[in-house]
Every structure is written in C-alpha cells, then in structure tokens.
Write a protein that holds these residues in place. Structure first.
Motif, PDB file in Angstrom:
ATOM      1  N   LEU A 146       0.859  -1.184   0.000  1.00 26.51           N
ATOM      2  CA  LEU A 146       0.000   0.000   0.000  1.00 26.51           C
ATOM      3  C   LEU A 146       0.891   1.228   0.000  1.00 26.51           C
ATOM      4  O   LEU A 146       1.691   1.421   0.920  1.00 26.51           O
ATOM      5  N   PRO A 147       0.807   2.078  -1.036  1.00 25.81           N
ATOM      6  CA  PRO A 147       1.740   3.205  -1.116  1.00 25.81           C
ATOM      7  C   PRO A 147       1.364   4.329  -0.173  1.00 25.81           C
ATOM      8  O   PRO A 147       0.207   4.465   0.263  1.00 25.81           O
ATOM      9  N   GLY A 148       2.349   5.164   0.130  1.00 27.23           N
ATOM     10  CA  GLY A 148       2.057   6.450   0.732  1.00 27.23           C
ATOM     11  C   GLY A 148       1.648   7.411  -0.377  1.00 27.23           C
ATOM     12  O   GLY A 148       2.257   7.430  -1.452  1.00 27.23           O
ATOM     13  N   VAL A 149       0.622   8.200  -0.153  1.00 27.97           N
ATOM     14  CA  VAL A 149       0.029   9.012  -1.216  1.00 27.97           C
ATOM     15  C   VAL A 149       0.253  10.498  -0.945  1.00 27.97           C
ATOM     16  O   VAL A 149       0.118  10.971   0.184  1.00 27.97           O
ATOM     17  N   VAL A 150       0.613  11.217  -2.004  1.00 22.71           N
ATOM     18  CA  VAL A 150       0.749  12.671  -1.964  1.00 22.71           C
ATOM     19  C   VAL A 150      -0.292  13.253  -2.908  1.00 22.71           C
ATOM     20  O   VAL A 150      -0.271  12.973  -4.112  1.00 22.71           O
ATOM     21  N   ALA A 151      -1.212  14.028  -2.371  1.00 22.98           N
ATOM     22  CA  ALA A 151      -2.181  14.723  -3.218  1.00 22.98           C
ATOM     23  C   ALA A 151      -1.473  15.884  -3.912  1.00 22.98           C
ATOM     24  O   ALA A 151      -0.741  16.642  -3.292  1.00 22.98           O
ATOM     25  N   LEU A 152      -1.683  15.986  -5.215  1.00 27.56           N
ATOM     26  CA  LEU A 152      -0.993  17.008  -5.998  1.00 27.56           C
ATOM     27  C   LEU A 152      -1.925  17.520  -7.078  1.00 27.56           C
ATOM     28  O   LEU A 152      -2.622  16.741  -7.726  1.00 27.56           O
ATOM     29  N   GLU A 153      -1.948  18.837  -7.245  1.00 25.55           N
ATOM     30  CA  GLU A 153      -2.725  19.455  -8.323  1.00 25.55           C
ATOM     31  C   GLU A 153      -1.772  20.358  -9.097  1.00 25.55           C
ATOM     32  O   GLU A 153      -1.828  21.584  -8.999  1.00 25.55           O
ATOM     33  N   LEU A 154      -0.888  19.730  -9.856  1.00 25.25           N
ATOM     34  CA  LEU A 154       0.160  20.459 -10.566  1.00 25.25           C
ATOM     35  C   LEU A 154      -0.232  20.633 -12.028  1.00 25.25           C
ATOM     36  O   LEU A 154      -0.314  19.663 -12.780  1.00 25.25           O
ATOM     37  N   VAL A 155      -0.484  21.865 -12.436  1.00 25.51           N
ATOM     38  CA  VAL A 155      -0.720  22.166 -13.846  1.00 25.51           C
ATOM     39  C   VAL A 155       0.652  22.318 -14.488  1.00 25.51           C
ATOM     40  O   VAL A 155       1.337  23.333 -14.313  1.00 25.51           O
ATOM     41  N   LEU A 156       1.035  21.296 -15.217  1.00 18.87           N
ATOM     42  CA  LEU A 156       2.382  21.266 -15.785  1.00 18.87           C
ATOM     43  C   LEU A 156       2.504  22.240 -16.952  1.00 18.87           C
ATOM     44  O   LEU A 156       3.502  22.939 -17.097  1.00 18.87           O
ATOM     45  N   ALA A 157       1.483  22.283 -17.803  1.00 20.44           N
ATOM     46  CA  ALA A 157       1.491  23.205 -18.941  1.00 20.44           C
ATOM     47  C   ALA A 157       0.055  23.400 -19.401  1.00 20.44           C
ATOM     48  O   ALA A 157      -0.772  22.481 -19.299  1.00 20.44           O
ATOM     49  N   ARG A 158      -0.243  24.568 -19.937  1.00 15.87           N
ATOM     50  CA  ARG A 158      -1.585  24.818 -20.468  1.00 15.87           C
ATOM     51  C   ARG A 158      -1.568  25.991 -21.431  1.00 15.87           C
ATOM     52  O   ARG A 158      -0.696  26.862 -21.384  1.00 15.87           O
TER      53      ARG A 158
END
Length: 212
Positions: free
Chosen positions: A32-44
């Motif tokens: 079971l992994p450790g989870v990091v919530a991320l909302e990274l807009v890499l490019a748009r």
C-alpha cells in the motif's frame, strides 16, 4: 529384504524457481503506497492542459497520474497518443511521432527518464539511471488519464516534471516539486503481503526477476 533389493531414495527436490516482475518495471504488488495529493498544472494554453496529480510512493519508486484535458471538439487533432505512438487518426491517416505528448522527470542529480526512447539495459541486474514505464490509463472525448511508474525514488532536492507537446502548442515546460514529499510518503508505505506470499506473475520474460 536384502540390501540387493532395497530401493534408493529419490534425491531431494529443489524448490521451483519463481518469477517476479523487476522492480524497475512496475510498482510492487502487495504494498500500500504512501500518497501525496498534488494538483500540478504542468502546462496549459487555450487548447489543452497537461497536469500531474496523485503521487503514489513506494520504497522502490513512485507512480504519478498524468491528466490531459483539451478544450472544445479538437479530440481528433489533440489526442496525446499516450497509448501507442502508432495509432492513426480517424480516416486512417498516420500520425507523426512528433505529435506524441512527451513527458519526463529529472532528479536533483541531473538524471532523467522519459516516456520516449525506452532505456538501455544490458545485464541481469538493475539498469543504470532512472526508468519510466507507462501503466494503465484511458480516455477520450477531450480527457485522458495515464499512470507512469518511475524507478527508483528520487534523491533529496527538487524533482522536475517536464513536458513537450508540439502538436498542441506546448513548448518544453518544467515544473518542480520537493522530492522530500515523495520520500516521506514512501516511508509511510505498508507491505500488506510479502513478495514470497504472492502468486507468480502471469507470464514472464527475459527481463523477469528469478527468485530462487
């Protein structure tokens, strides 16, 4: 019964070899992994957005989810081709390989891995440098999700996500996060079922790991 007619006991049977997917090819099963919530807009831009979300950290590496969204009805022209560079557009016309959405990571020590070109592995042991392997995903109608596995865990320092998508007007773009987020999450990963307790992988290849 005389010794002449006594039978010779059979030799001890060796434990059968077991095959496991190498750790650089995919996330470990049973963990079971450790989870990091991320909302990274890499490019748009006004046509498309490329985002990175949900980092899943393991002791051996990490997964990230790549989310691609397009605006309007341009699905045919803006398919990121994440599920095979040899796909064809509607009507059967070939798609230039340059139209592929290219994604990569770079560690603080300069080592990098991408979704193009594969990696060089000439021996039985682990390959040199980081490796990126595409996993499951799908999409359509202007929205796609793709899981990417990166081995091994990055060293301390910045972890850079890099993308380029000429067909969508996305030039080479970089975004950094602190690799410490992943390393801390990996320390929270829990081994639920040990590798030796799991069934053999369904099929194996020359790159499979043999557990004696």
């Amino acid at each position: 019964m005389s010794d002449f007619f006594s039978t010779t006991p059979p030799p001890p049977q060796e434990e059968p070899q077991r095959y496991r997917t190498p750790e650089w090819m995919s996330a470990p099963n049973g963990t079971l992994p450790g989870v990091v919530a991320l909302e990274l807009v890499l490019a748009r831009n006004d046509r498309v957005a490329v985002c990175v979300t949900r980092l899943a950290a393991y002791p051996t590496g990490f997964e990230f989810e790549l989310v691609t969204m397009t605006a309007g009805g341009g699905e045919e022209d803006l398919d990121p081709l994440l599920f095979g560079p040899h796909r064809r557009r509607r009507g059967g016309s070939a798609v230039p390989e340059d139209d592929l959405l290219r994604i990569g990571v770079q560690f603080a020590d300069g080592a990098k891995a991408t979704n193009v070109g594969g990696f060089h592995h000439g021996g039985q042991g682990p390959p040199a440098g980081p490796v990126m392997q595409s996993g499951g995903g799908g999409g359509g109608g202007g929205s796609w999700r793709q899981n990417e596995w990166v081995w091994p865990l990055p060293p301390p320092g910045p972890l850079t996500f890099v993308c380029e998508w000429p067909a969508a007007g996305i030039e080479l773009t970089r975004r950094e996060i602190d690799a410490g987020l992943l390393r801390e999450a990996a320390s929270r990963a829990q081994v639920i079922f040990a590798e030796e307790d799991l069934p053999d992988a369904p099929g194996f290849s020359a790159g499979s790991t043999i557990i004696g």
